[in-house]
Motif scaffolding. Structure first.
Motif, PDB file in Angstrom:
ATOM      1  N   TYR B 136       0.832  -1.198   0.000  1.00  0.00           N
ATOM      2  CA  TYR B 136       0.000   0.000   0.000  1.00  0.00           C
ATOM      3  C   TYR B 136       0.876   1.260   0.000  1.00  0.00           C
ATOM      4  N   ALA B 137       1.914   1.235   0.818  1.00  0.00           N
ATOM      5  CA  ALA B 137       2.793   2.407   0.909  1.00  0.00           C
ATOM      6  C   ALA B 137       3.544   2.618  -0.403  1.00  0.00           C
ATOM      7  N   ILE B 138       3.965   1.510  -1.027  1.00  0.00           N
ATOM      8  CA  ILE B 138       4.683   1.639  -2.303  1.00  0.00           C
ATOM      9  C   ILE B 138       3.761   2.227  -3.367  1.00  0.00           C
ATOM     10  N   LEU B 139       2.500   1.775  -3.365  1.00  0.00           N
ATOM     11  CA  LEU B 139       1.526   2.308  -4.327  1.00  0.00           C
ATOM     12  C   LEU B 139       1.372   3.819  -4.157  1.00  0.00           C
ATOM     13  N   TRP B 140       1.320   4.259  -2.904  1.00  0.00           N
ATOM     14  CA  TRP B 140       1.192   5.693  -2.642  1.00  0.00           C
ATOM     15  C   TRP B 140       2.426   6.440  -3.140  1.00  0.00           C
ATOM     16  N   THR B 141       3.594   5.903  -2.788  1.00  0.00           N
ATOM     17  CA  THR B 141       4.833   6.562  -3.207  1.00  0.00           C
ATOM     18  C   THR B 141       4.875   6.648  -4.729  1.00  0.00           C
ATOM     19  N   TRP B 142       4.532   5.554  -5.375  1.00  0.00           N
ATOM     20  CA  TRP B 142       4.541   5.502  -6.836  1.00  0.00           C
ATOM     21  C   TRP B 142       3.537   6.514  -7.420  1.00  0.00           C
ATOM     22  N   SER B 143       2.419   6.697  -6.728  1.00  0.00           N
ATOM     23  CA  SER B 143       1.392   7.600  -7.238  1.00  0.00           C
ATOM     24  C   SER B 143       1.763   9.069  -7.083  1.00  0.00           C
ATOM     25  N   ILE B 144       2.499   9.408  -6.015  1.00  0.00           N
ATOM     26  CA  ILE B 144       2.666  10.842  -5.725  1.00  0.00           C
ATOM     27  C   ILE B 144       4.113  11.331  -5.784  1.00  0.00           C
ATOM     28  N   HIS B 145       5.058  10.480  -6.175  1.00  0.00           N
ATOM     29  CA  HIS B 145       6.453  10.956  -6.107  1.00  0.00           C
ATOM     30  C   HIS B 145       6.650  12.145  -7.062  1.00  0.00           C
ATOM     31  N   GLY B 146       7.743  12.847  -6.876  1.00  0.00           N
ATOM     32  CA  GLY B 146       7.931  14.127  -7.555  1.00  0.00           C
ATOM     33  C   GLY B 146       8.281  14.057  -9.026  1.00  0.00           C
ATOM     34  N   GLY B 147       8.546  12.863  -9.569  1.00  0.00           N
ATOM     35  CA  GLY B 147       8.936  12.752 -10.976  1.00  0.00           C
ATOM     36  C   GLY B 147       7.755  12.870 -11.928  1.00  0.00           C
ATOM     37  N   ASP B 148       8.067  13.036 -13.241  1.00  0.00           N
ATOM     38  CA  ASP B 148       7.018  13.135 -14.261  1.00  0.00           C
ATOM     39  C   ASP B 148       6.168  11.870 -14.366  1.00  0.00           C
ATOM     40  N   THR B 149       6.748  10.753 -13.935  1.00  0.00           N
ATOM     41  CA  THR B 149       6.096   9.474 -14.174  1.00  0.00           C
ATOM     42  C   THR B 149       5.069   9.083 -13.106  1.00  0.00           C
ATOM     43  N   ILE B 177      -0.157  12.012   4.414  1.00  0.00           N
ATOM     44  CA  ILE B 177      -0.343  10.912   5.376  1.00  0.00           C
ATOM     45  C   ILE B 177      -1.791  10.858   5.890  1.00  0.00           C
ATOM     46  N   ILE B 178      -2.447  12.018   5.919  1.00  0.00           N
ATOM     47  CA  ILE B 178      -3.865  12.016   6.322  1.00  0.00           C
ATOM     48  C   ILE B 178      -4.698  11.255   5.287  1.00  0.00           C
ATOM     49  N   PHE B 179      -4.446  11.522   4.005  1.00  0.00           N
ATOM     50  CA  PHE B 179      -5.184  10.810   2.951  1.00  0.00           C
ATOM     51  C   PHE B 179      -4.834   9.320   2.948  1.00  0.00           C
ATOM     52  N   ALA B 180      -3.546   9.016   3.076  1.00  0.00           N
ATOM     53  CA  ALA B 180      -3.124   7.602   3.018  1.00  0.00           C
ATOM     54  C   ALA B 180      -3.756   6.809   4.149  1.00  0.00           C
ATOM     55  N   ASN B 181      -3.762   7.367   5.361  1.00  0.00           N
ATOM     56  CA  ASN B 181      -4.376   6.664   6.495  1.00  0.00           C
ATOM     57  C   ASN B 181      -5.896   6.705   6.420  1.00  0.00           C
ATOM     58  N   GLY B 182      -6.409   7.839   5.935  1.00  0.00           N
ATOM     59  CA  GLY B 182      -7.859   7.999   5.862  1.00  0.00           C
ATOM     60  C   GLY B 182      -8.509   7.028   4.895  1.00  0.00           C
ATOM     61  N   PHE B 183      -7.854   6.768   3.766  1.00  0.00           N
ATOM     62  CA  PHE B 183      -8.419   5.841   2.785  1.00  0.00           C
ATOM     63  C   PHE B 183      -8.590   4.445   3.381  1.00  0.00           C
ATOM     64  N   ILE B 184      -7.703   4.104   4.301  1.00  0.00           N
ATOM     65  CA  ILE B 184      -7.848   2.801   4.965  1.00  0.00           C
ATOM     66  C   ILE B 184      -8.859   2.900   6.097  1.00  0.00           C
ATOM     67  N   GLY B 185      -8.739   3.971   6.870  1.00  0.00           N
ATOM     68  CA  GLY B 185      -9.586   4.124   8.058  1.00  0.00           C
ATOM     69  C   GLY B 185     -11.059   4.221   7.733  1.00  0.00           C
ATOM     70  N   ALA B 186     -11.400   4.818   6.585  1.00  0.00           N
ATOM     71  CA  ALA B 186     -12.810   5.026   6.240  1.00  0.00           C
ATOM     72  C   ALA B 186     -13.567   3.711   6.141  1.00  0.00           C
ATOM     73  N   SER B 187     -12.877   2.644   5.714  1.00  0.00           N
ATOM     74  CA  SER B 187     -13.600   1.382   5.505  1.00  0.00           C
ATOM     75  C   SER B 187     -14.092   0.774   6.824  1.00  0.00           C
ATOM     76  N   PHE B 188     -13.400   1.086   7.917  1.00  0.00           N
ATOM     77  CA  PHE B 188     -13.826   0.566   9.227  1.00  0.00           C
ATOM     78  C   PHE B 188     -15.221   1.102   9.562  1.00  0.00           C
TER      79      PHE B 188
END
Lengths: 356, 318
Positions: B136-149, B177-188
């Motif tokens: 999950y953390a890797i997906l987030w990093t991949w989605s928001i990192h600073g590069g063009d890709t 980090i609020i969004f990353a944790n919130g996306f998981i927390g909301a399902s509870f």
């Protein structure tokens, strides 16, 4: 107050047709009962009146205006559910006031009308309680007050007495009926209990499989049931029904033979109500198998050539003991005959015990 | 007389056997839980408190018993006020935006639409909870990192016409980090509230409609009023969980940049196991997480009326 009319109303849920084609008129101020076994479509009909379900076809008219698409909240209908459906987090007074909040009633008037409605159903001293602190009967009264507080054009009662104990049911029956007579509000009651329907309603609509079997006064349904189903459903203890074949003025049931007058088909179902049968020295032979004391009356179950027959005798003590062989008779005018295939009443056909 | 005495002896034996059986039953049913709670909660708490009064460090040697770790938290740790403020913001924002409000919205909307599509959307929202935290953390990093890709930048550049890539972790690390944790927390909240909504008797909705209530009034007076208790429960439970939340922050931002996402749990980790290796000081800091945890847990016990649930039933089942 309102007149109600169902014009060729149908209701489907997916592919399943619950009400195929319904026509019914209810006059202003009338008390009508929809009577039938569970699954016969009576609650669906009530929910269509409330606006909870919308009809799939036909026209539903309130005071000659089409209401098919009118939402529940705009119909001015008061409803009492079987479960009472009181709002658990509100006090009795808030529950009763709830419908008034949406009519933009001024606060001072809300207070006055809640008080009036509470007095009408005698729950004035319970106004500060919550539903969980009330007995079933009290909850029922509060539900009635909530339904009546907005002066509804139509009052709907969905099996309102079925959750009450026997004594309370009797008291509430009388109370609801006199309340309706006083307010003259058009009322539709849904029930599977024929005693409830016959004691409370001006007219009964007897339903089976989504179709109206008969519309009439309680007396009509009892004395002139339109079909075998109505005859079997109305009357307690239930009517005795026997199927036989007709030839030359005689109807034959295996070993037994009775005389028949009038124009019956080749096979009939004969209906004899237990309260119309009586023991006699001659007639149809019967052996007592069982007796059930019911207080003022005794119900006998007898073995006869017609099959098992229920006979009701008005007496405190049993006149016949189990195992006794005797006879029973009935008066010709108290007999009913139904066509065996269509199950409809054949008018003017009577049955008689043959005189040997 | 003999028969009476014999009967009395039999009775005593039966009573003894029943007592013994009660004890074995208790051991069988409660034993595992007692063991787990002891080993993973009570013992660590005692060890933590014990360590917090020592000078245990990287050398794993205790040379003195002291209260200086606590003195330090109150007087000398300059980072602590910032950490507490950040934790409060992080917990408050995640809790209010995602873990309650958004979870409630998900529950309301997925129960209002047809059942199959509702179940589908709920399943989609459960996916992050089911995936391993590293993935999950890797997906987030991949989605928001600073590069063009990165996913976000590809959207911003190709769809919205941005001239250059942005780095969300540098720009808005706290919200990441609020969004990353919130996306998981909301399902509870979504799961608990969905079942709570489903358990509301349908007649209440019908009654409210007939009483003149519109959709909003029905949602407020019927649905939300019924969700008050589950919402309180979710609120407390998720506060506890967010106070100790740790792994996603560590994996996505590592507490940075420049400590901007260093919340209390990360701070303890860094103090205790970071370059400084101050185990005893970390233990003292952890003690301050245990206290609100226990208080909130007791509060949960109170509001869930656990005491009444554990009382003997008033009716006898024969």
């Amino acid at each position: 107050m309102a007149t109600i009319e169902f014009k060729r109303i149908s209701k489907k849920f997916g592919d399943e047709t619950v009400i195929p084609d319904m026509n019914l008129k209810i006059s202003d101020g009338e008390f009508v009962a929809l009577l039938g076994p569970s699954g016969c479509g009576k609650s669906t009909t009530l929910f269509m009146l409330a606006g909870i379900y919308l009809p799939s076809g036909g026209e539903l008219l309130f005071d000659d205006a089409r209401v098919n698409e009118v939402e529940a909240r705009d119909r001015n209908v008061g409803i009492v559910f079987q479960s009472y459906a009181l709002y658990p987090h509100m006090t009795v007074s808030k529950n009763i006031a709830f419908p008034l909040r949406f009519q933009k009633t001024p606060e001072s008037e809300i207070g006055r009308r809640v008080k009036e409605a509470a007095e009408l159903v005698q729950v004035s001293e319970l106004l500060d309680r919550r539903p969980e602190q009330l007995s079933g009967g009290q909850q029922q009264r509060v539900a009635l007050a909530r339904a009546l507080v907005k002066n509804p054009a139509l009052l709907l009662l969905d099996e309102p007495l079925s959750n009450l104990d026997a004594t309370l049911r009797l008291a509430m029956r009388t109370e609801i009926k006199s309340l309706q007579e006083r307010l003259r509000v058009t009322t539709v009651l849904v029930t599977h209990d024929q005693v409830e329907a016959t004691t409370m309603a001006d007219r009964i609509v007897c339903m089976c499989d989504g179709k109206i079997e008969q519309i009439g006064t309680p007396e009509d349904l009892y004395r002139r049931p339109a079909s075998k189903f109505v005859a079997g459903f109305v009357g307690s203890p239930p009517i005795n029904l026997f199927e036989g074949t007709v030839a030359n003025g005689i109807v034959e049931f295996g070993d037994a033979r009775l005389e028949i007058t009038g124009d019956a088909g080749s096979s009939v179902a004969v209906g004899l109500r237990p309260e119309h049968l009586y023991f006699a020295d001659s007639g149809i032979p019967a052996t007592i198998v069982q007796h059930e004391p019911m207080g003022r009356e005794i119900l006998y179950v007898c073995e006869t050539p017609l099959g098992l027959v229920r006979i009701l005798e008005t007496a405190a003590a049993a006149s016949q003991s189990i195992g006794t062989s005797t006879h029973f008779r009935f008066e010709t005018e108290n007999t009913l005959a139904f066509d065996a295939s269509s199950e409809k009443l054949i008018p003017r056909v009577r049955i008689r015990v043959p005189e040997k | 007389m003999g028969a009476v005495r014999e009967e009395a002896t039999v009775r005593t034996q039966v009573r003894k056997a029943m007592k013994a059986r009660e004890r074995t039953n208790m051991a069988i049913f409660l034993g595992p839980t007692i063991l787990i709670v002891s080993f993973f909660f009570v013992v660590p708490v005692i060890v933590d408190i014990a360590i917090s009064f020592t000078d245990l460090g990287r050398e794993l040697r205790i040379t003195e018993i002291t209260t200086k770790n606590y003195e330090r938290t109150f007087t000398r740790d300059r980072q602590l006020p910032g950490v507490i403020a950040r934790t409060a913001f992080y917990v408050g924002a995640t809790l209010l935006i995602f873990n309650t409000t958004f979870g409630l919205l998900l529950a309301l909307t997925t129960t209002a639409i047809p059942r199959t599509s509702g179940t589908f959307f709920r399943a989609v929202w459960l996916l992050p909870r089911m995936s391993p935290s590293v993935v999950y953390a890797i997906l987030w990093t991949w989605s928001i990192h600073g590069g063009d890709t990165s996913l976000v930048n590809q959207f911003l550049i190709n769809v919205f016409g941005f001239e250059e890539a942005i780095d969300l972790i540098q720009l808005e690390p706290m919200w990441v980090i609020i969004f990353a944790n919130g996306f998981i927390g909301a399902s509870f909240a979504m799961i608990i509230l969905t079942s709570a909504i489903r358990s509301i008797p349908e007649h209440l909705y019908h009654a409210a409609r007939c009483d003149g209530a519109g959709s909003l009034a029905v949602t407020w007076h019927i649905t939300l009023m019924h969700l008050r208790w589950p919402l309180t429960y979710i609120f407390i439970w998720q506060t506890l969980s967010l106070l100790t939340s740790f792994e996603y922050i560590l994996l996505i931002t590592g507490g940075g940049p420049f400590r901007s996402t260093t919340v209390f749990a990360i701070f303890i980790f860094q103090r205790a196991f970071g370059s400084a290796g101050q185990y005893a000081y970390g233990a003292a800091l952890a003690f301050f997480l245990i206290v609100p945890g226990v208080i909130l847990a007791l509060l949960l016990w109170r509001i869930s009326k656990m005491g009444t649930l554990l009382q003997r039933p008033r009716i006898e089942v024969q």
